[in-house]
Scaffold this active site. Structure first.
Site, mmCIF file in Angstrom:
data_model
loop_
_atom_site.group_PDB
_atom_site.id
_atom_site.type_symbol
_atom_site.label_atom_id
_atom_site.label_comp_id
_atom_site.label_asym_id
_atom_site.label_seq_id
_atom_site.Cartn_x
_atom_site.Cartn_y
_atom_site.Cartn_z
ATOM 1 N N CYS A 19 -49.872 0.209 2.923
ATOM 2 C CA CYS A 19 -49.153 -0.400 4.049
ATOM 3 C C CYS A 19 -47.738 -0.812 3.646
ATOM 4 C CB CYS A 19 -49.934 -1.588 4.583
ATOM 5 S SG CYS A 19 -50.356 -2.788 3.315
ATOM 6 N N GLU B 255 -53.248 -7.748 9.225
ATOM 7 C CA GLU B 255 -52.371 -7.195 8.190
ATOM 8 C C GLU B 255 -52.183 -5.732 8.553
ATOM 9 O OE1 GLU B 255 -50.731 -5.466 5.706
ATOM 10 O OE2 GLU B 255 -52.300 -5.670 4.188
ATOM 11 N N GLY C 242 -55.257 -2.806 8.951
ATOM 12 C CA GLY C 242 -55.257 -1.420 9.409
ATOM 13 C C GLY C 242 -53.986 -1.141 10.185
ATOM 14 N N SER C 243 -54.089 -0.209 11.114
ATOM 15 C CA SER C 243 -52.897 0.220 11.843
ATOM 16 C C SER C 243 -52.469 -0.824 12.877
ATOM 17 C CB SER C 243 -53.189 1.546 12.551
ATOM 18 O OG SER C 243 -54.249 1.375 13.470
ATOM 19 N N THR C 244 -51.199 -0.821 13.201
ATOM 20 C CA THR C 244 -50.670 -1.724 14.218
ATOM 21 C C THR C 244 -51.333 -1.445 15.569
ATOM 22 O OG1 THR C 244 -48.609 -2.083 13.040
ATOM 23 C CG2 THR C 244 -48.540 -2.396 15.421
ATOM 24 N N LYS D 296 -67.039 -4.873 8.101
ATOM 25 C CA LYS D 296 -67.157 -3.453 8.459
ATOM 26 C C LYS D 296 -66.125 -2.634 7.690
ATOM 27 C CE LYS D 296 -65.439 -0.731 11.477
ATOM 28 N NZ LYS D 296 -65.365 0.470 10.628
ATOM 29 N N GLY E 7 -54.634 -3.017 15.503
ATOM 30 C CA GLY E 7 -54.403 -4.466 15.462
ATOM 31 C C GLY E 7 -54.179 -5.038 16.852
ATOM 32 N N GLU F 209 -44.605 4.593 10.763
ATOM 33 C CA GLU F 209 -45.349 4.601 9.510
ATOM 34 C C GLU F 209 -46.034 5.949 9.366
ATOM 35 O OE1 GLU F 209 -48.849 2.005 9.054
ATOM 36 O OE2 GLU F 209 -48.026 1.499 7.089
#
Ligand code: ADP
Ligand code: MG
Length: 504
Positions: free
Chosen positions: A309, A275, A252-254, A199, A257, A406
């Site tokens: 990232c 990641e 993607g973003s934490t 996706k 995640g 971030e």
């Protein structure tokens, strides 16, 4: 002040092949065929350099995820699962060659969809994707178990391990390097013998659909690769919680995640690779080669408009050279040419979206309020699209949000330090641990610092060294597991220990 932003009509700037692709219908790729969504959903892909719509794309929903997972399961139990490793390698090698054959077209589509300079996509992003497929084509034929002497009764058993593909793998990827990110998920999974449902991010669906066409041309059996354009909270969430998915690999973003890990745990304990974000320190000691350190410090945070990232967003500079480095980075920032990706003179594209522009603007405004000083940039550039001027902040402290969170934009916090032990503490004072750069001509100091920083990647007198053979991933909240290298294919394999009684 930066020069005025360059605009182009994205569509007019495309070559004929890319324009024809844009005009074709954009549908889901399931079981080897292009299809509409059961529920009929659509999303609109936008050109971030202008804010104009590019084209509508079918958006997958939970029923489509079910269909794609079923197709992937059938291929895993059948045509793809029964291929010999050499045949898997051949498909991957063909796909790499097809990417090189269509390099210009893919780079243009990527540029239009993301805003990034087409010349950079053509020189870096797209060839890197092709090299990832080539690299993992090599691993497909080199998967090995081991044999063991049992410690308690070696005479009684012949024991060995088999490495087996996990099954159906899902890949969920972000919008910053869409075509390359797709290869990071597909190549190791396919080399391992898994089948895949991928996706792409809702903001950047286009090159993944071009990739689907190349997957057909490369001769992968139907259902081996399935591509579902769609939203995160629907299609993405359905993949993360699907009981028929054996593994999910997410970048993607934490924040997302954490949701993926929770959904994986709550459904079937599917294997998870994450990641995630970073707040990477770029540490310049007074004895560094500044001719190289200064431009690299700028590239480390402004490249891809900071939407990376591992961006070098915390620039730590030893006190005696602080002013020199900061003014060098500021001069580079102030002279960068912002513009639409399809203009060959553009060095820096826009941010991805209005959401991203608001987020970066909010961070910089808050930093000002917290007492940071803005040495250049600090606001939107131009009055259409989502451009943000490259920004250097000073007088930021480790407790400010701008130095901790971030930002995912072209914003660097420049901070001085005095000693090696102080900088070790500052560098590691973060929840993230993705990457770190260290600049010094003192080899002992370089090695001490490389060991002391908590980060999955350490670059000495360099930045952003990526290679298909070099594992990449995060410490702490920057993620779980590694991509690339042997670690990358291990993440799609299960280990089975077989013990055969030999009767002794
Ligand atoms: P960003 O915040 O940089 O847009 P995200 O982490 O939100 O990055 O998005 C990365 C990918 O995760 C995208 O493909 C997005 O659609 C997907 N995604 C977002 N939310 C979810 C979710 N709840 N479950 C699964 N995938 C999601
Ligand atoms: Mg887009």
């Amino acid at each position: 002040m930066n020069k005025p932003v360059i605009f182009v009509d994205g569509r007019d700037a495309l070559g004929a092949a890319a324009r024809e692709f844009i005009d074709r219908p954009k549908r889901l790729f399931i079981g080897g065929a292009f299809t509409d969504s059961v529920a009929g959903g659509k999303l609109m892909s936008e050109d971030p350099a202008s804010g104009a719509d590019i084209c509508a794309v079918v958006a997958a929903d939970a029923e489509d995820v079910d269909r794609a997972v079923a197709a992937a399961r059938t291929a895993f139990d059948g045509a793809w699962g029964k291929q010999v490793p050499a045949a898997r390698a051949e498909c991957l090698t063909k796909l790499a060659a097809l990417i090189y054959d269509n390099l210009e077209e893919i780079a243009e589509i990527e540029s239009l969809d993301t805003g990034k300079p087409a010349h950079i996509a053509k020189a870096l992003d797209v060839p890197f994707a092709a090299e990832i497929y080539k690299y993992y084509a090599g691993w497909a034929t080199k998967i090995q178990g081991r044999s063991f002497d049992l410690s308690l009764n070696p005479e009684a058993f012949h024991a060995f391990t088999r490495r087996e593909p996990l099954g159906v793998a899902a890949g969920v990827i972000p919008w910053n390097f869409p075509f390359a990110q797709a290869s990071f998920k597909l190549a190791p999974a396919l080399a391992a013998g898994c089948t895949v449902v991928l996706k792409p991010a809702e903001q950047t669906p286009l090159t993944a659909l071009r990739l689907a066409e190349l997957v057909v041309e490369a001769g992968f059996p139907e259902g081996t690769v399935n591509i579902l354009t769609g939203f995160g909270h629907t299609a993405g969430a359905a993949l993360a919680s699907h009981p028929g998915v054996d593994k999910i690999s997410f970048t993607g973003s934490t924040e997302v995640g954490r949701k993926i890990a929770a959904a994986a745990a709550a459904s079937n304990l599917k294997r998870v690779t994450l990641e995630l974000g970073g707040k990477s320190p770029n540490i310049i000691f007074a004895d560094a080669n500044l001719e190289s350190a200064i431009p690299t410090a700028a590239a480390a945070i402004f490249g891809n408009s900071g939407q990376v990232c591992n961006a070098g967003s915390r620039l730590f500079i030893e006190a005696p050279i602080f002013d020199q480095v900061v003014s060098g980075v500021r001069d580079i920032a102030a002279n960068m040419q912002l513009g639409a990706g399809l203009n060959p003179d553009s060095e820096l594209g826009p941010l991805m979206s209005q959401v991203q522009l608001d987020r970066v603007t909010g961070h910089v405004d808050r930093a000002r309020g917290d007492g940071a000083s803005v040495l250049c940039g600090g606001s939107r550039a131009g009055d259409s699209g989502y451009f943000f001027a490259p920004t250097v902040l000073a007088e930021t402290t480790a407790d400010m949000a701008v130095a901790r969170e971030e930002i995912f934009g072209p914003v660097v916090c420049a901070m001085p330090f005095e000693t090696e032990s102080e900088i070790t503490g500052l560098a590691n004072d973060t929840n993230f641990g993705l990457a770190a750069s260290i600049w010094t001509e003192n080899i002992g100091k370089a090695h001490r610092m490389a060991a002391a920083v908590n980060a999955g990647a350490v670059w000495v007198n360099s930045f952003g060294v990526f290679d298909p053979n070099l594992p990449f991933g995060g410490y702490k909240e920057s993620g779980w597991g590694r991509e690339f290298g042997i670690e990358g294919i291990d993440a799609f394999l299960e280990t089975k220990a077989v013990s055969v009684s030999i009767g002794a």
